[in-house]
Design an enzyme around this catalytic site. Structure first.
Site, PDB file in Angstrom:
ATOM      1  N   THR A 119       0.838  -1.202   0.000  1.00 37.19           N
ATOM      2  CA  THR A 119       0.000   0.000   0.000  1.00 37.19           C
ATOM      3  C   THR A 119       0.873   1.252   0.000  1.00 37.19           C
ATOM      4  O   THR A 119       0.640   2.188  -0.778  1.00 37.19           O
ATOM      5  CB  THR A 119      -0.918   0.001   1.249  1.00 37.19           C
ATOM      6  OG1 THR A 119      -1.783  -1.134   1.158  1.00 37.19           O
ATOM      7  CG2 THR A 119      -1.731   1.270   1.353  1.00 37.19           C
ATOM      8  N   ASN A 174      -5.496  -9.120  -8.091  1.00 32.21           N
ATOM      9  CA  ASN A 174      -5.676  -9.866  -6.842  1.00 32.21           C
ATOM     10  C   ASN A 174      -7.039 -10.533  -6.736  1.00 32.21           C
ATOM     11  O   ASN A 174      -7.205 -11.471  -5.977  1.00 32.21           O
ATOM     12  CB  ASN A 174      -5.441  -8.955  -5.638  1.00 32.21           C
ATOM     13  CG  ASN A 174      -6.226  -7.670  -5.716  1.00 32.21           C
ATOM     14  OD1 ASN A 174      -6.141  -6.914  -6.698  1.00 32.21           O
ATOM     15  ND2 ASN A 174      -7.023  -7.405  -4.703  1.00 32.21           N
ATOM     16  N   GLY A 208       5.863  -8.143   1.012  1.00 32.41           N
ATOM     17  CA  GLY A 208       6.405  -9.393   1.541  1.00 32.41           C
ATOM     18  C   GLY A 208       5.358 -10.438   1.897  1.00 32.41           C
ATOM     19  O   GLY A 208       5.549 -11.620   1.630  1.00 32.41           O
ATOM     20  N   HIS A 209       4.239  -9.987   2.495  1.00 33.90           N
ATOM     21  CA  HIS A 209       3.309 -10.999   3.024  1.00 33.90           C
ATOM     22  C   HIS A 209       2.523 -11.736   1.949  1.00 33.90           C
ATOM     23  O   HIS A 209       1.783 -12.668   2.255  1.00 33.90           O
ATOM     24  CB  HIS A 209       2.393 -10.407   4.100  1.00 33.90           C
ATOM     25  CG  HIS A 209       1.255  -9.571   3.615  1.00 33.90           C
ATOM     26  ND1 HIS A 209      -0.039 -10.036   3.597  1.00 33.90           N
ATOM     27  CD2 HIS A 209       1.204  -8.302   3.178  1.00 33.90           C
ATOM     28  CE1 HIS A 209      -0.841  -9.067   3.168  1.00 33.90           C
ATOM     29  NE2 HIS A 209      -0.104  -8.004   2.904  1.00 33.90           N
ATOM     30  N   THR A 232      13.553   4.553  10.506  1.00 33.05           N
ATOM     31  CA  THR A 232      14.508   3.464  10.727  1.00 33.05           C
ATOM     32  C   THR A 232      14.019   2.192  10.053  1.00 33.05           C
ATOM     33  O   THR A 232      12.848   1.827  10.178  1.00 33.05           O
ATOM     34  CB  THR A 232      14.702   3.245  12.244  1.00 33.05           C
ATOM     35  OG1 THR A 232      15.114   4.493  12.796  1.00 33.05           O
ATOM     36  CG2 THR A 232      15.751   2.185  12.526  1.00 33.05           C
ATOM     37  N   CYS A 268     -16.339  -6.602  -0.285  1.00 34.32           N
ATOM     38  CA  CYS A 268     -14.886  -6.621  -0.141  1.00 34.32           C
ATOM     39  C   CYS A 268     -14.480  -6.209   1.266  1.00 34.32           C
ATOM     40  O   CYS A 268     -15.310  -6.084   2.150  1.00 34.32           O
ATOM     41  CB  CYS A 268     -14.242  -5.742  -1.189  1.00 34.32           C
ATOM     42  SG  CYS A 268     -15.006  -4.148  -1.321  1.00 34.32           S
TER      43      CYS A 268
HETATM   44  C1  LIG Z   1      -2.210  -7.081  -0.928  1.00 33.37           C
HETATM   45  C2  LIG Z   1      -2.148  -6.151  -2.092  1.00 33.37           C
HETATM   46  C3  LIG Z   1      -1.761  -4.812  -1.936  1.00 33.37           C
HETATM   47  C4  LIG Z   1      -1.493  -4.208  -0.592  1.00 33.37           C
HETATM   48  O1  LIG Z   1      -0.322  -4.702  -0.010  1.00 33.37           O
HETATM   49  P1  LIG Z   1      -0.165  -4.561   1.602  1.00 33.37           P
HETATM   50  O2  LIG Z   1       1.245  -4.926   1.851  1.00 33.37           O
HETATM   51  O3  LIG Z   1      -1.151  -5.515   2.194  1.00 33.37           O
HETATM   52  O4  LIG Z   1      -0.459  -3.142   1.924  1.00 33.37           O
HETATM   53  C5  LIG Z   1      -1.682  -4.028  -3.059  1.00 33.37           C
HETATM   54  N1  LIG Z   1      -1.947  -4.506  -4.273  1.00 33.37           N
HETATM   55  C6  LIG Z   1      -2.310  -5.793  -4.475  1.00 33.37           C
HETATM   56  C7  LIG Z   1      -2.562  -6.277  -5.857  1.00 33.37           C
HETATM   57  C8  LIG Z   1      -2.424  -6.650  -3.388  1.00 33.37           C
HETATM   58  O5  LIG Z   1      -2.803  -7.915  -3.591  1.00 33.37           O
END
Ligand SMILES: *Cc1c(COP(=O)(O)O)cnc(C)c1O
Length: 400
Positions: A74, A153, A202-203, A239, A327
């Site tokens: 984000t 997504n 990363g997640h 940081t 959503c």
């Molecule tokens: C999850 C997602 C984001 C946001 O990433 P975060 O690290 O959760 O803020 C942005 N764009 C897409 C396509 C995503 O799937």
């Protein structure tokens, strides 16, 4: 009896890999110095950080000087879009994006509109693809930047980013791509793609939540979003989140090393899930492009069914998924992405997103198909719309 959990919501977040946790631990336990400190204790963390940046850059086909760590996907999108539009306002105030972006992009676009910038939202076709010629036609002398999501997504459609980036470049427009669903899942070479900015998180590839990065092509002027210290080549103050960055670099190492077999496995299961559902359940439709699609994404609309009821009943059977009807905002409106590919409201409301991982098994898929068949049949038995439809069909066949 406890039922096994089958996690099919990997587009929302992924499990942190055990190797990633191991990689992070020393940076909590012993190597917790500030990388900006001048003494050796800080310098150790500084060199670990430099190594992580280097590995990530190498995986993306670029130099470490072009990778900027952020706290999320984000943040990376907000930074690329808002600060670039601001930095180049002498050129113009026109921004181009699509109707199927993540909210981190679409809400940044709305933020710009409120401040007097002009935004063009490109339509997509029924498969969720942007038309390159429509993109070209939208670019004007005062267009500064375009932002196009790489892998969607919700519906999984993968855009021809290389082709779109070439068009942007010919027209002297910068291109940002939200590659959050792509990095760690498909090979990405930023220089070959020709994009100016690329966001990752990363997640979405087995690192923790709360860390991401933005690739910025060399020579682009964009100040940081945050004012403060001189971190990240003076472009992103604050940081550095060293343990999470170390974890993200490890997660990308693992993804890249196993990418071919992971995606082959996911695609095989994805196609099995799609083909079985489409052939064994009546009145359902695949959303998103059949082949230009993320390896892990299945999105299907079931007529005469409410997405929320479907989700709840699947959860009772241990299956965790997501619906396209309401959503994250909790609103009752169907997702803007499903509406943008032309689904009528009532069909969008019956949508189910199942996103697999390399750990999903064929047994998980077959169990899920069985569960969906049962649940859809049960929900349709309770649906007055379905009853009318069936009665109408019978009446019709009686006449013939
Ligand atoms: C999850 C997602 C984001 C946001 O990433 P975060 O690290 O959760 O803020 C942005 N764009 C897409 C396509 C995503 O799937």
């Amino acid at each position: 009896m406890t039922i096994k959990t089958i996690y099919l919501d990997n587009a929302a977040t992924t499990a942190v890999a055990p190797e990633v946790i191991q990689e992070m631990l020393p940076y909590f336990e012993t190597l917790w110095g500030n990388p900006s400190s001048l003494y050796a204790f800080g310098q150790q963390t500084r060199s670990a950080l430099a190594d992580a940046r280097n590995r990530i850059a190498t995986h993306l086909g670029t130099s470490d000087q072009n990778i900027y760590f952020t706290a999320s996907g984000t943040e990376a999108n907000n930074w690329a879009i808002k600060e670039t539009m601001f930095a180049y306002q002498n050129k113009g105030r026109h921004f181009v994006t699509t109707a199927i972006e993540h909210h981190a992009t679409s809400h940044s676009a709305a933020w710009l509109q409120k401040r007097g910038y002009e935004v063009t939202f490109l339509k997509v076709d029924k498969d969720g693809l942007v038309d390159p010629e429509e993109f070209r036609a939208a670019l004007r002398p005062d267009t500064v930047l375009a932002s196009i999501i790489y892998g969607n997504n919700e519906i999984g459609t993968v855009q021809p980013i290389k082709e779109l980036a070439a068009i942007a470049r010919e027209n002297k427009v910068l291109l940002h791509t939200d590659a959050v669903q792509v990095v760690g899942h498909m090979p990405v070479d930023v220089e070959d793609l020709g994009v100016d900015f690329l966001s990752a998180s990363g997640h979405k590839f087995n690192a923790p939540k709360g860390v991401g990065f933005l690739y910025i092509r060399k020579g682009i002027k964009t100040k940081g979003l945050l004012d403060g210290g001189a971190q990240e080549r003076k472009r992103r103050a604050g940081t550095e989140n060293v343990p999470y960055i170390m974890g993200m670099a490890k997660a990308l190492d693992l993804s890249v090393a196993n990418m071919h077999e992971r995606t082959a496995h996911e695609m095989k299961l994805r196609d099995r899930l799609i083909n079985r559902l489409l052939s064994e359940v009546e009145h359902c439709y695949l959303n998103g492009h059949r082949t230009q699609r993320l390896a892990s994404n299945v999105n299907i609309s079931f007529e005469f069914v409410e997405g929320e009821s479907l989700l709840l009943m699947l959860e009772q059977r241990g299956i965790l998924a997501s619906s396209g009807s309401a959503c994250a905002s909790g609103s009752l409106d169907p997702s803007h992405v499903l509406l943008a590919i032309g689904l009528p409201h009532e069909i969008a409301h019956g949508s189910l997103r199942l996103t697999l991982s390399h750990e999903t098994s064929i047994e998980d898929i077959d169990y899920t198909v069985r569960a969906i068949k049962e649940v859809v049949a049960q929900l349709r038995r309770m649906s007055p719309l379905y009853e009318d439809f069936m009665a109408g069909r019978k009446a019709l066949s009686a006449v013939k």
